[in-house]
Design a protein around this motif. Sequence first.
Motif, PDB file in Angstrom:
ATOM      1  N   HIS A  43     -10.526  -5.103   3.165  1.00  0.00           N
ATOM      2  CA  HIS A  43     -10.108  -6.104   2.176  1.00  0.00           C
ATOM      3  C   HIS A  43      -9.381  -5.427   1.009  1.00  0.00           C
ATOM      4  O   HIS A  43      -9.854  -5.450  -0.132  1.00  0.00           O
ATOM      5  N   PRO A  44      -8.246  -4.818   1.266  1.00  0.00           N
ATOM      6  CA  PRO A  44      -7.550  -4.116   0.184  1.00  0.00           C
ATOM      7  C   PRO A  44      -7.002  -5.079  -0.862  1.00  0.00           C
ATOM      8  O   PRO A  44      -6.622  -6.209  -0.546  1.00  0.00           O
ATOM      9  N   VAL A  45      -6.967  -4.607  -2.093  1.00  0.00           N
ATOM     10  CA  VAL A  45      -6.323  -5.358  -3.169  1.00  0.00           C
ATOM     11  C   VAL A  45      -4.818  -5.126  -3.131  1.00  0.00           C
ATOM     12  O   VAL A  45      -4.029  -6.055  -3.327  1.00  0.00           O
ATOM     13  N   THR A  46      -4.444  -3.867  -2.864  1.00  0.00           N
ATOM     14  CA  THR A  46      -3.033  -3.492  -2.823  1.00  0.00           C
ATOM     15  C   THR A  46      -2.798  -2.498  -1.699  1.00  0.00           C
ATOM     16  O   THR A  46      -3.579  -1.560  -1.525  1.00  0.00           O
ATOM     17  N   LEU A  47      -1.719  -2.710  -0.931  1.00  0.00           N
ATOM     18  CA  LEU A  47      -1.284  -1.748   0.066  1.00  0.00           C
ATOM     19  C   LEU A  47      -0.192  -0.880  -0.542  1.00  0.00           C
ATOM     20  O   LEU A  47       0.774  -1.387  -1.119  1.00  0.00           O
ATOM     21  N   VAL A  48      -0.366   0.435  -0.395  1.00  0.00           N
ATOM     22  CA  VAL A  48       0.583   1.391  -0.946  1.00  0.00           C
ATOM     23  C   VAL A  48       1.329   2.030   0.220  1.00  0.00           C
ATOM     24  O   VAL A  48       0.787   2.864   0.957  1.00  0.00           O
ATOM     25  N   ASP A  49       2.566   1.644   0.417  1.00  0.00           N
ATOM     26  CA  ASP A  49       3.389   2.129   1.530  1.00  0.00           C
ATOM     27  C   ASP A  49       3.823   3.570   1.241  1.00  0.00           C
ATOM     28  O   ASP A  49       4.526   3.844   0.268  1.00  0.00           O
ATOM     29  N   VAL A  50       3.398   4.500   2.117  1.00  0.00           N
ATOM     30  CA  VAL A  50       3.708   5.924   1.913  1.00  0.00           C
ATOM     31  C   VAL A  50       4.658   6.460   2.982  1.00  0.00           C
ATOM     32  O   VAL A  50       4.765   7.663   3.183  1.00  0.00           O
ATOM     33  N   THR A  51       5.382   5.577   3.645  1.00  0.00           N
ATOM     34  CA  THR A  51       6.257   6.025   4.735  1.00  0.00           C
ATOM     35  C   THR A  51       7.508   6.737   4.242  1.00  0.00           C
ATOM     36  O   THR A  51       8.269   7.270   5.057  1.00  0.00           O
ATOM     37  N   ARG A  52       7.737   6.771   2.933  1.00  0.00           N
ATOM     38  CA  ARG A  52       8.861   7.540   2.401  1.00  0.00           C
ATOM     39  C   ARG A  52       8.474   8.999   2.129  1.00  0.00           C
ATOM     40  O   ARG A  52       9.320   9.783   1.700  1.00  0.00           O
ATOM     41  N   LEU A  53       7.225   9.347   2.348  1.00  0.00           N
ATOM     42  CA  LEU A  53       6.822  10.741   2.181  1.00  0.00           C
ATOM     43  C   LEU A  53       7.356  11.554   3.353  1.00  0.00           C
ATOM     44  O   LEU A  53       7.999  11.025   4.258  1.00  0.00           O
ATOM     45  N   SER A  54       7.066  12.834   3.375  1.00  0.00           N
ATOM     46  CA  SER A  54       7.715  13.742   4.316  1.00  0.00           C
ATOM     47  C   SER A  54       7.556  13.321   5.771  1.00  0.00           C
ATOM     48  O   SER A  54       6.441  13.072   6.241  1.00  0.00           O
TER      49      SER A  54
END
Length: 328
Positions: A43-54
Motif C-alpha cells: 500500500h505505497p503512498v508514493t511510487l518513486v520511478d528509478v528507471t533513469r538510474l544506471s
Amino acid sequence: MNPFSYTRVATVQEATALAANEGYRLLGGGTNLVDLMRKGVEHPVTLVDVTRLSDEITGTDGGGLMIGAAVRNTALAAHPLVRDRFPVLSRAILAGASAQIRNMATVAGNIMQRTRCAYFNDAAASRCNRRAPGSGCDARDGFNRYHAIIGGSSACVATHPSDMCVALVALDARVHLQGPEGGRIVALSDFHLLPGDTPHVETVLAPGEVITAVEIPPVPVAARSGYRKVRERASYAFALVSVAACVRAEGDVITDLRLAFGGVAPRPWRALRAEGALIGAPFSTERVRAAVALEFSEAEPLSGNGFKLELAGRTAAAVLAELTGLPG
C-alpha cells in the motif's frame, strides 16, 4: 488498489532522499510491486520511478562485471560479456518468468522482489507474519510444497523466488548501496535475511538506501557453468529446486566449484559445505548426492516438501555431470 502518487527521479541522490520517507516505494519494472498492490499486499503512498538510474553493463579489470541497477533482465541475459564469462547468469535469467516480464524487470527489482508464497499473497484470508507481523504462518501446516526446507523458522518458511539471484550468489556477487550516510558494498549472500522472529525484515537495506549496481568479481571457473530449474511445468513457474554451478575438473577430479540452490530457503542458498566436500575429490553422482545431503543435514522439511532433499541431490549431480562431461 489504494490511491497513490507517482514521481520520477534522475539521480541516486534524489532516490535516496525520497526512499527514506515512510510509504515511499522504489519502482523499477513494477512486475512484482504493482502485482502486490493489486492484491492488497502493498500500500505505497508514493511510487518513486528509478528507471533513469544506471542501465550500463561494463567489464572490470581482471574479467569482472559492473551492472547498473536499472539494467533490464533481458539486456543482462543477452549481453556478450555475460554470455561469455558468466553463462550461468544468462541461463538463470532466461529460466525466469516470461519474455515480457524479463523485458520490463530490472536487476535491482529482481533482487528486491518479494516471496510468491500463496499465503503471503492472500491478504484477504490468510495469516502471514511476513505481511502482517505477529499474525501467524498458515504455510507451516498448509500447502507447503513450494516452501523452505532449510533456513526457515517457526514464523516463516517462504522461499525467495529469484532465479537470477541464485546464479549471482554462486558468482560471489556484491551489491552496491547508496544511502543518506554514504555508500557501502554488501555480499549478495548476506543481503537477504533469514526470517527468524522478524520475517517482515527481508534485507539489510537501511532506511533511504537504494541499490545502485551489482558487481561480479572475476570468476574464471564460471566459464564452464550452468543453471537447471526443476518446476511443475516447463515455463512460467517458480522453482521446486534450482541449481547454479560453476566447475573445473582435471581428469576426473573436481578442482574448483561454485554451487548454489534456489527453491529451498528464504534466500538463495550457497552450498559451501557441499563445495568443500567435493573439491579435490573424484567426481561421481553418489559423491555429489552425499555432499548435498551433508549441505542439508540440518534441513527441516515440512509435511509436503520432503522430496526436495532427494531432488536437490539428483539435480546437482546431473548439472555437474553435464558440465564436466564425466560419467557418473
